[in-house]
Structure formats: C-alpha cells, structure tokens
Design an enzyme around this catalytic site. Structure first.
Site, PDB file in Angstrom:
ATOM      1  N   LEU A   1       0.821  -1.206   0.000  1.00 18.53           N
ATOM      2  CA  LEU A   1       0.000   0.000   0.000  1.00 18.53           C
ATOM      3  C   LEU A   1       0.857   1.259   0.000  1.00 18.53           C
ATOM      4  O   LEU A   1       0.656   2.156  -0.819  1.00 18.53           O
ATOM      5  CB  LEU A   1      -0.932  -0.003   1.224  1.00 18.53           C
ATOM      6  CG  LEU A   1      -1.807   1.235   1.435  1.00 18.53           C
ATOM      7  CD1 LEU A   1      -2.811   1.394   0.297  1.00 18.53           C
ATOM      8  CD2 LEU A   1      -2.541   1.157   2.779  1.00 18.53           C
TER       9      LEU A   1
ATOM     10  N   GLU B   1       3.596   4.200  -0.417  1.00 15.73           N
ATOM     11  CA  GLU B   1       4.391   4.709  -1.535  1.00 15.73           C
ATOM     12  C   GLU B   1       5.265   5.855  -1.026  1.00 15.73           C
ATOM     13  O   GLU B   1       5.065   6.350   0.090  1.00 15.73           O
ATOM     14  CB  GLU B   1       3.475   5.203  -2.658  1.00 15.73           C
ATOM     15  CG  GLU B   1       2.599   4.120  -3.259  1.00 15.73           C
ATOM     16  CD  GLU B   1       1.758   4.634  -4.419  1.00 15.73           C
ATOM     17  OE1 GLU B   1       1.870   5.844  -4.757  1.00 15.73           O
ATOM     18  OE2 GLU B   1       0.998   3.843  -4.995  1.00 15.73           O
TER      19      GLU B   1
ATOM     20  N   GLY C   1       1.750   7.493   2.413  1.00 15.60           N
ATOM     21  CA  GLY C   1       1.881   6.641   3.591  1.00 15.60           C
ATOM     22  C   GLY C   1       0.585   6.674   4.369  1.00 15.60           C
ATOM     23  O   GLY C   1      -0.340   5.912   4.101  1.00 15.60           O
ATOM     24  N   SER C   2       0.485   7.612   5.305  1.00 15.65           N
ATOM     25  CA  SER C   2      -0.749   7.756   6.077  1.00 15.65           C
ATOM     26  C   SER C   2      -1.921   8.177   5.190  1.00 15.65           C
ATOM     27  O   SER C   2      -3.057   7.782   5.426  1.00 15.65           O
ATOM     28  CB  SER C   2      -0.553   8.782   7.198  1.00 15.65           C
ATOM     29  OG  SER C   2       0.406   8.319   8.127  1.00 15.65           O
TER      30      SER C   2
ATOM     31  N   ILE D   1       7.889  -2.280   2.103  1.00 13.68           N
ATOM     32  CA  ILE D   1       7.093  -3.500   1.992  1.00 13.68           C
ATOM     33  C   ILE D   1       7.722  -4.648   2.770  1.00 13.68           C
ATOM     34  O   ILE D   1       8.799  -5.147   2.424  1.00 13.68           O
ATOM     35  CB  ILE D   1       6.889  -3.895   0.512  1.00 13.68           C
ATOM     36  CG1 ILE D   1       6.300  -2.719  -0.278  1.00 13.68           C
ATOM     37  CG2 ILE D   1       6.012  -5.140   0.412  1.00 13.68           C
ATOM     38  CD1 ILE D   1       4.997  -2.170   0.267  1.00 13.68           C
TER      39      ILE D   1
ATOM     40  N   GLY E   1      -5.465  -6.094  10.647  1.00  8.41           N
ATOM     41  CA  GLY E   1      -4.014  -6.121  10.776  1.00  8.41           C
ATOM     42  C   GLY E   1      -3.533  -5.392  12.015  1.00  8.41           C
ATOM     43  O   GLY E   1      -2.520  -5.763  12.621  1.00  8.41           O
TER      44      GLY E   1
ATOM     45  N   ARG F   1      20.650  -9.185  40.029  1.00  3.95           N
ATOM     46  CA  ARG F   1      21.597  -8.090  40.194  1.00  3.95           C
ATOM     47  C   ARG F   1      21.539  -7.519  41.614  1.00  3.95           C
ATOM     48  O   ARG F   1      20.450  -7.234  42.134  1.00  3.95           O
ATOM     49  CB  ARG F   1      21.269  -6.980  39.180  1.00  3.95           C
ATOM     50  CG  ARG F   1      22.097  -5.717  39.325  1.00  3.95           C
ATOM     51  CD  ARG F   1      23.532  -5.933  38.898  1.00  3.95           C
ATOM     52  NE  ARG F   1      24.247  -4.662  38.840  1.00  3.95           N
ATOM     53  CZ  ARG F   1      25.536  -4.562  38.547  1.00  3.95           C
ATOM     54  NH1 ARG F   1      26.231  -5.655  38.280  1.00  3.95           N
ATOM     55  NH2 ARG F   1      26.109  -3.380  38.497  1.00  3.95           N
TER      56      ARG F   1
ATOM     57  N   GLU G   1       1.369  -0.023   9.600  1.00  8.62           N
ATOM     58  CA  GLU G   1      -0.059  -0.381   9.576  1.00  8.62           C
ATOM     59  C   GLU G   1      -0.928   0.683  10.247  1.00  8.62           C
ATOM     60  O   GLU G   1      -1.875   0.385  10.965  1.00  8.62           O
ATOM     61  CB  GLU G   1      -0.287  -1.770  10.169  1.00  8.62           C
ATOM     62  CG  GLU G   1       0.301  -2.848   9.263  1.00  8.62           C
ATOM     63  CD  GLU G   1      -0.173  -4.249   9.579  1.00  8.62           C
ATOM     64  OE1 GLU G   1      -1.319  -4.411  10.033  1.00  8.62           O
ATOM     65  OE2 GLU G   1       0.615  -5.184   9.363  1.00  8.62           O
TER      66      GLU G   1
ATOM     67  N   GLU H   1      -0.850   8.516  15.138  1.00  4.33           N
ATOM     68  CA  GLU H   1      -1.683   9.679  14.817  1.00  4.33           C
ATOM     69  C   GLU H   1      -2.903   9.276  13.990  1.00  4.33           C
ATOM     70  O   GLU H   1      -4.017   9.779  14.229  1.00  4.33           O
ATOM     71  CB  GLU H   1      -0.846  10.725  14.066  1.00  4.33           C
ATOM     72  CG  GLU H   1       0.217  11.400  14.911  1.00  4.33           C
ATOM     73  CD  GLU H   1       1.427  10.516  15.215  1.00  4.33           C
ATOM     74  OE1 GLU H   1       2.155  10.812  16.181  1.00  4.33           O
ATOM     75  OE2 GLU H   1       1.644   9.518  14.483  1.00  4.33           O
TER      76      GLU H   1
END
Length: 379
Positions: A125, A127, A131-132, A157, A242, A268, A363, A367
């Site tokens: 998806l 490019e 994107g968003s 990708i 997704g 520790r 994905e 924001e």
C-alpha cells in the site's frame, strides 16, 4: 466478554512459546546483527500452522479464532519481532484479505499455499508520497480489457524480497479518488516487476523490507480482488484486522522486555541486596506489569469483537495506540533496569527497544489511529 482462555487457547499459546524459546531464541541476536531473514524458521512456523491460523481448513488453514492469533503473536514477539511481523502480514493482511474478498479461483490458486506456509505474501500500500494518506496512490493500473498495466513504486514493503505473492493497491480511475482504486494479486517474476535493495533499519532487522518497482507489468484481469473500485475499501478493511496483529506484536515486545527485566532484577545486587528489593525498581516493575495487562486486555477485546462478528475498528485502533506506547515505555525501562548491561546486545533488551518503535508507525501510525478513534467517539 469471557476472558477465561480455553484448553485449546492454552495449547496454542504454549506451542508458540515453546517454538519461540526453542527455535527462535538461539539465533535471534545474530539474525538482528546480520539483517538475516529467518527463512528456515519461517518455514518451520508454517509447518506448525502459524502462518494461516484463521483460514478455513478447506483452504489449508488452522480454522482458529482471533484470540488464538493474539496469544501466538504475543509469544513469538517476546523473542523475535522480525519473525512475528512476517506472521502478522501473512495472517492478517494477505490470507485474511484473500479469504474474505478473493474469488474461489484466487483462493485455490494462492490462499491454500499461503495458509500452509509453503509461500508467504506481502501487502503493498505505502508509496514514497502515500503513507498515512492512502488515497494519494501514484501507482496506476490501466485497464487494457483483458489485463491491467501496472506502473509505480511501493515503499516499506514487509516480506518484499521473500514473498511470492503481492497484494498491490493501485489507481485505475484517478478522477474518482478513493473509489477509483483497485487491489491486485501480483506474482514474483512477472515481467517488469523489480525488487529494490533491502532497507537498513533501526529495528526488526531480520525482516526484509524493500521498495518494489512496477514498469508495464501485465496483471491478468482475474487477479483483481473484488469489483472495480473496491481497492481502497479492501485496504482499509484488511488493515483494521491487521492492527490487532501489530497491537499483539507490541504487547509481546513489551512483555518480553518486562520478563527479562524482572528476572534480572532478582539477580543483580546493589547496596547489599538485589535491586528488586529497592522500591525504585519495584515501582518500575509494578507500572510495567499493570500497563502490559491493560494492553493485553485491549488486544483480547478487539479479537473477541472480531470473532463475534462485531465492529472492531475502534477497538483495534485503541489496542494498537496503547500497546505500541506500552512497548516503547516498557522497553526503555527494561534497558534502565539493566543499567549498563541494557546497552549490550547479549542481554536482548536493547534490541526489543529498537523493535518497539516501528509498532507506532506501520499499519497506521499512532496519529492515524487517533483519527480513527476520535471519529468514533465524536460520531
């Protein structure tokens, strides 16, 4: 909502945990340093049925529910997020998209092999300038009657070099905006399809992330998914599920870092006692445990809604926003609890910290998820 896990859920969880510890853990640091794709490990994961978990058994899948998928994703992600992102893309985006929206011929030709883990898929998806803002697709698919002519570039990708099947989103009718977008099944090796160099990334370095270039690639008409113009809806519906996978990945990264920090705090010593006996460390661990549990419940709620055929879009967005933040905060604190050792690769927490950041980006960025959530609460 019943949060009591069934016997089957517990068996799946244990199988994933055992695989992560026995198979993935021994080579995870080396794969990260060498940016080595876990090909052998992915094939073994496929043989166990973890690459087509929710697919109907008639197409070679496990027929499991989304809760099973969340549990398995968490366990795999505790150890190796580079493996879990392959698992997430193949399950949530590629297999789910094909099973729910593909034709019977497409399912028989591609889905069966994907679900069995014989091959893996990629979802294309993003490019360079989309994107968003997924509606701004520059990749085009011109209708040539019996085929489409695909031209353009896809960025970031996952499985870019290792996949055999690619679900590619492209504009056929730019004048129609989002209603002019289509989704296509593209096979590796189609003339004009070129895979760019592997990206050198901050985290999930074992995962192979590439740019893809398409120059006059002939895509058969029968490889379009859904009706003409269905591509944008296909992408959004697929990504909604997704996000449950990526939220579960973030949960696993956080959970893995917490378990390492908890164990280290009991070993520790400082000022004559283990650091787990110092209130400053106790409070850190308490905060980590509480936030992880909250993230887990958000992931399970989204999965439960999906399994019960209810709207899970907002729940998935909430799970991803919260779990990805918890992953970042928990891994940072895990490094802090380890002190200087936290900065050393052999203690694993620095890798988990690097892996955590991407869960706030891919994905759908944090924001974008907040846009989804705000639209729901203001509707």
């Amino acid at each position: 909502m019943n949060i009591q896990l069934s016997e089957e859920h517990l068996m799946i969880q244990k199988a994933a945990r055992d695989f992560a510890n026995d198979v993935l853990k021994p080579g995870v640091i080396a794969r990260d340093e060498q940016q080595k794709f876990p090909e052998k490990e992915i094939k073994e994961l496929g043989k166990l049925g973890f690459l087509g978990m929710m697919v109907d058994p008639k197409y070679g899948g496990g027929g499991m529910d989304t809760i099973s998928y969340v549990l398995a994703m968490e366990e795999i992600s505790k150890i190796d997020a580079s493996v879990s992102v392959v698992m997430s893309v193949n399950n949530s985006l590629v297999c789910w998209g094909l099973e729910h929206f593909g034709t019977e011929e497409q399912k028989k030709k591609y889905l069966t092999r994907l679900a069995k883990g014989e091959i893996i898929g990629a979802f294309c998806l993003s490019e360079p300038e989309a994107g968003s803002d997924a509606t701004s697709q520059r990749t085009t698919a011109i209708d040539k009657v019996d085929h489409y002519l695909l031209n353009g570039t896809k960025n970031w990708i996952t499985n870019g070099g290792s996949a055999s099947v690619y679900l590619v989103i492209a504009h056929t009718h730019p004048e129609k905006g989002s209603k002019g977008i289509n989704a296509f099944i593209v096979e590796k090796g189609m003339p004009g399809f070129v895979i760019g160099p592997k990206e050198n990334k901050l985290g999930i370095r074992g995962s192979d992330t590439h740019s893809l270039m398409f120059t006059d690639v002939k895509v058969p008409k029968e490889n379009r998914i859904g009706e003409d113009g269905f591509g944008f809806k296909f992408a959004m519906k697929t990504l909604s599920g997704g996000r449950i996978g990526i939220a579960s990945q973030a949960l696993g990264i956080a959970s893995g870092a917490y378990e390492l920090a908890l164990a280290y705090s009991k070993e520790r010593k400082a000022f004559g006692k283990t650091i787990s006996q110092h209130q400053a460390i106790q409070f850190k661990l308490a905060n980590m445990a509480t936030e992880i549990e909250a993230a887990r419940l958000l992931c399970l709620k989204a999965a439960w809604l999906k399994d019960n055929d209810m709207d899970y879009t907002t729940a998935g967005a909430m799970a991803k926003v919260f779990a990805s933040r918890v992953a970042m905060e928990t891994t940072i604190e895990a490094v802090q609890i380890h002190g200087g050792y936290g900065y050393v690769k052999e203690f694993n927490v620095e890798r988990l910290m690097r892996d955590a950041k991407i869960t706030q980006i891919y994905e759908g960025t944090t924001e974008v998820q907040k846009i989804v959530i705000s639209r729901a609460v203001l509707a």
